[in-house]
Design a protein around this motif. Sequence first.
Motif, mmCIF file in Angstrom:
data_model
loop_
_atom_site.group_PDB
_atom_site.id
_atom_site.type_symbol
_atom_site.label_atom_id
_atom_site.label_comp_id
_atom_site.label_asym_id
_atom_site.label_seq_id
_atom_site.Cartn_x
_atom_site.Cartn_y
_atom_site.Cartn_z
ATOM 1 N N ALA A 262 -69.100 7.529 -36.468
ATOM 2 C CA ALA A 262 -68.653 7.701 -35.084
ATOM 3 C C ALA A 262 -67.474 6.784 -34.774
ATOM 4 C CB ALA A 262 -69.805 7.419 -34.130
ATOM 5 N N VAL A 280 -68.167 11.878 -29.819
ATOM 6 C CA VAL A 280 -68.269 11.023 -28.647
ATOM 7 C C VAL A 280 -69.716 10.574 -28.507
ATOM 8 C CG1 VAL A 280 -67.984 10.887 -26.167
ATOM 9 C CG2 VAL A 280 -66.303 12.099 -27.530
ATOM 10 N N LEU A 281 -69.924 9.270 -28.649
ATOM 11 C CA LEU A 281 -71.279 8.729 -28.529
ATOM 12 C C LEU A 281 -71.697 8.734 -27.067
ATOM 13 C CD1 LEU A 281 -71.097 5.618 -30.866
ATOM 14 C CD2 LEU A 281 -72.213 7.789 -31.326
ATOM 15 N N GLU A 282 -72.953 9.075 -26.839
ATOM 16 C CA GLU A 282 -73.482 9.036 -25.478
ATOM 17 C C GLU A 282 -73.830 7.595 -25.116
ATOM 18 O OE1 GLU A 282 -74.100 11.691 -23.348
ATOM 19 O OE2 GLU A 282 -72.905 12.821 -24.798
ATOM 20 N N GLY A 283 -73.700 7.278 -23.851
ATOM 21 C CA GLY A 283 -74.200 6.002 -23.355
ATOM 22 C C GLY A 283 -73.399 4.809 -23.828
ATOM 23 N N ASP A 284 -73.974 3.637 -23.618
ATOM 24 C CA ASP A 284 -73.295 2.387 -23.912
ATOM 25 C C ASP A 284 -73.993 1.639 -25.035
ATOM 26 O OD1 ASP A 284 -71.221 2.371 -21.989
ATOM 27 O OD2 ASP A 284 -72.718 2.013 -20.435
ATOM 28 N N ARG A 300 -78.487 6.609 -29.792
ATOM 29 C CA ARG A 300 -77.179 7.245 -29.693
ATOM 30 C C ARG A 300 -76.847 8.048 -30.941
ATOM 31 N NH1 ARG A 300 -72.966 2.671 -28.337
ATOM 32 N NH2 ARG A 300 -71.863 4.292 -27.199
#
Lengths: 339, 347
Positions: A262, A280-284, A300
């Motif tokens: 990623a 695109v990774l979700e979240g933080d 993630r």
Amino acid sequence: MSSTNGTLLSVRNLSMFYPMRAGFLQGHRGEVRAVDDVSFDIQAGETLGLVGESGCGKTTTGRCILRVVAPTAGELWYHPREGESVDLARLDTGGLLPWRQEIRMIFQDPFASLNPRLPVLEIVGECLKVNRGLRGSALEERVAELLGMVGLRPEYMRRYPHAFSGGERQRIGIARALALNPRLVVADEAVSALDVSVRSQTLNLLQDLQNEMQLTYLFISHDLSVIRYVCNRVAVMYVGKLVELADTRSLFLTPQHPYTEALLSSVPKPDPRVRSQRIVLEGDVPDPSQPPSGCHFHPRCRYAVDRCAEETPPLRETADGHHVACHLADEIELVGIHG
Amino acid sequence: MPVERQLSAEDLLLEVRDLHVHFPLDEGTVKAVAGVDFDVYRNRTLCVVGESGCGKSVSAQSILQLVDRPGRIVQGQIRFHRHDADGSVTVTDLAALRSSSRALRAIRGRHIGMVFQEPNTSLSPIHTVGNQISEVIRLHLGEDEEAARRRGIEMLERVGIARPAQNYDAYTFELSGGMRQRVMIAMALVCSPALLIADEPTTALDVTTQAQIMSLLQELQADFGMGVMLITHDLGVVAEMADDVVVMYLGQVAEYGDVDRIFHAPAHPYTKALLRSIPNLDFDQDIRLDSIRGMVPDPFHRPAGCPFGPRCDEVIEGRCEAENPPAFSLGEGGSVRCLHYEEVALS
């Protein structure tokens, strides 16, 4: 690249936890696991890259190696040119003194890391005065030589930092780091604050100096394109853990950890014809005081299975020199930069 | 394959012509922007790229008259084309308006939205996210608190903020850097502006967060059809996002053109050098990085003639030191400020 001849530093099970305190009595409220059980070796003469996003523990790892902080647990075996190996993690300030001359640092911000009230002669010369006892013309000669090595005019040694541009200041910082002929230099985001044209000059300079002085670099950066350019091997960190370690080519072409995949796909490619298929990774990035269970990346990760939430994957060798901490490393096909 | 250029006058949003911004300081006058021209079109992204001190941020700030004192626009026009629902177009010269004038305040935040580099310093730490978003809505759209809240939460959801209703009442320090930048984008877009100016919106963010924000901007542009002016120093971001590119050096546009041409047939020696000096991820060639010799001259001592002359490898002896070249047309709307293209432009 320089030849490798043996291990310079062995980091074993390094952990650095910062306690969180709060309230009237400053009671213990848990801990931030900045670095959590990290092991790797730095070979003499190589450039090892340490890459990851903010808060992943890459800077803390560097600070532990420099012994700016005392690690919570783990060993830092330094192998000197002669004599027995020493565990830097166990030494006190006095015991560290001789080794502090061999492990030096280049800082990120060339504006904050030079004392504005001192001329360059003092900034670069201070460690020579303290450690080598140089004075007067001997000191000036050595500083002039160092400035020449980093491509600055020796006549400028009486000037103050404000008279220099960002790139020149970074060269002063490099001269200071090299003054005592160190063996290992920790460069923490050493070119991140510089503009493109100045950045490439500085990277070339770092490589020339490495060849001339047989330096070993621990090159900490969040910028994968810089890492790709200067490093022989790369270690990827995520929330305090080492997730992948391999030589640069195989890490970039055949990554084995989904986070590395990623990360590589997120780097914008400087060619409009290959507008990338970004993952695109979700979240933080999770809070290192409350990391997720099992593999820290599983919430993630698009490949995650049930097991990932339960068991922490150990770092294991999957191919020659390629280490990865992922349960699925043998089962999934990941895409490198050419994918 | 070059992108087809279908730029029609109807889609024109912003024309900047011969813009000069000066900072009169005690040490002398800094000509931060020294004659800049560019256009922004609806549904297209213009990237302005250059190194620190090239005037890219000042150019962007001057559009909304947000240049820090003592900087001021001394010359030039910034014509904003406002397209109304009934199809009529009103053209306003923003450069002629006073910074605090009612007319400019009505445009700022309503028709032109802006996202700044540092989400940490551009949001208020003592107001909730909701406070800051609803202020924009109530001011420009005249909606009441209740309606503003609904619209605000909707917008937060649109920019991908988890639990929007809850985060609407959060303070900005409770959010991560990526989340704060999403809040900035939500604030800039909540009134559906025709033009979004984003000044280094992803520079302070990590790569994976940067990828999130870039995808978000592309999605939102596809939905709202706004024109985007993106200021960046990162050529990777330019390659991913831009339709058109402005390359700036020392307050001037060195080169202007569509993104494919800029990357595959760069004309200006500075553009070429810039492209050569970026480390790329390719392993096919393991060569030493090219770098541009010297450094950006300090703003009080602009070189005579072509500003890039002293660092240029293709200097024409006797001419480049003396003449500051005008912009020569390269066809298809592209232009370059370099004497090597004098004949190309004439023929």
